[in-house]
Write a protein that holds these residues in place. Sequence first.
Motif, PDB file in Angstrom:
ATOM      1  N   PHE A  62       0.901  -1.261  -0.083  1.00 56.16           N
ATOM      2  CA  PHE A  62      -0.079   0.161   0.003  1.00 56.16           C
ATOM      3  C   PHE A  62       0.788   1.270  -0.031  1.00 56.16           C
ATOM      4  CE2 PHE A  62      -2.967  -3.169   1.156  1.00 56.16           C
ATOM      5  CZ  PHE A  62      -4.153  -2.589   0.951  1.00 56.16           C
ATOM      6  N   SER A  66       1.399   3.822  -3.324  1.00 54.71           N
ATOM      7  CA  SER A  66       0.888   5.073  -3.145  1.00 54.71           C
ATOM      8  C   SER A  66       1.930   6.306  -3.344  1.00 54.71           C
ATOM      9  CB  SER A  66       0.290   5.389  -1.596  1.00 54.71           C
ATOM     10  OG  SER A  66       1.289   5.299  -0.693  1.00 54.71           O
ATOM     11  N   ARG A 193      -8.137   4.946  -4.593  1.00 55.44           N
ATOM     12  CA  ARG A 193      -7.669   6.241  -4.232  1.00 55.44           C
ATOM     13  C   ARG A 193      -6.044   6.014  -4.108  1.00 55.44           C
ATOM     14  NH1 ARG A 193     -12.290   8.581  -0.211  1.00 55.44           N
ATOM     15  NH2 ARG A 193     -13.657   9.224  -1.843  1.00 55.44           N
ATOM     16  N   VAL A 194      -5.673   4.854  -3.509  1.00 51.55           N
ATOM     17  CA  VAL A 194      -4.280   4.362  -3.347  1.00 51.55           C
ATOM     18  C   VAL A 194      -3.489   4.579  -4.615  1.00 51.55           C
ATOM     19  CG1 VAL A 194      -2.816   2.539  -2.500  1.00 51.55           C
ATOM     20  CG2 VAL A 194      -4.670   3.016  -0.903  1.00 51.55           C
ATOM     21  N   TYR A 195      -4.099   3.761  -5.470  1.00 49.84           N
ATOM     22  CA  TYR A 195      -3.729   3.669  -7.023  1.00 49.84           C
ATOM     23  C   TYR A 195      -3.563   5.337  -7.371  1.00 49.84           C
ATOM     24  CZ  TYR A 195      -3.481  -1.259  -7.750  1.00 49.84           C
ATOM     25  OH  TYR A 195      -3.056  -2.406  -7.616  1.00 49.84           O
ATOM     26  N   ILE A 197      -3.104   7.974  -5.950  1.00 55.04           N
ATOM     27  CA  ILE A 197      -2.290   8.905  -5.119  1.00 55.04           C
ATOM     28  C   ILE A 197      -0.986   8.524  -5.817  1.00 55.04           C
ATOM     29  CG2 ILE A 197      -1.124   9.338  -2.968  1.00 55.04           C
ATOM     30  CD1 ILE A 197      -3.689   9.000  -1.572  1.00 55.04           C
ATOM     31  N   GLY A 198      -0.389   7.338  -6.121  1.00 54.83           N
ATOM     32  CA  GLY A 198       0.657   6.906  -6.407  1.00 54.83           C
ATOM     33  C   GLY A 198       0.909   7.351  -8.083  1.00 54.83           C
TER      34      GLY A 198
END
Length: 198
Positions: A62, A66, A193-195, A197-198
């Motif tokens: 995770f 991110s 959202r994690v994807y 952000i990254g």
Amino acid sequence: MKAAVTTKKKINFKEFGIFIAFFALVIVLMIISPDAFAKPRNLINIIKQASVNGILSCGMMFVIISGGIDLSAGSTIAFAGVAAAYCAQNPDGGILVPILAALAAGAVVGLINGFGVAYLNLPPFVITLATMTGIRGLALILSNGSPVYGLNKPFEHMTSFFLFGKIPLLAVYFILIVLFCGFILTKTVFGRRVYAIG
């Protein structure tokens, strides 16, 4: 057309390269040490150790997706393990208090790292490098640099039990956590959202 085929082959190699390297490593080790490596006892120990690292990598996944990095993950495990072990020394105690102690220890380190990144604008590499050193030292101080013995039976049973007499319970934990993390990343808004952000 040739470029497209070449690109496709490269993508496939990237996807399966880690598995190829893994099987190659296993073959090499079996050739070098045929009498020890393939023994059931040794394979079970490898599965146990790999499960712990695998569970750790699920959390790191995770962070890396991110766009961050956490150098303190290993030290956090050591600190949380020491905290749990001390709470598990009560012979009449169960597993709830040690588990809560480990979660609390990990949460404290996470809060320190998160506060440093979010509010002090420190690079993740810098703050986690600092907590890696500090938390590892704290774990060594608490344990006096030696293993913690005298754990209660329920706590030992939680990690040493074998499902169906053959499958280490740690491996079962690892598989369940992989499935859970995969579900979060692919089927939930938080995962998207994690994807993002990254």
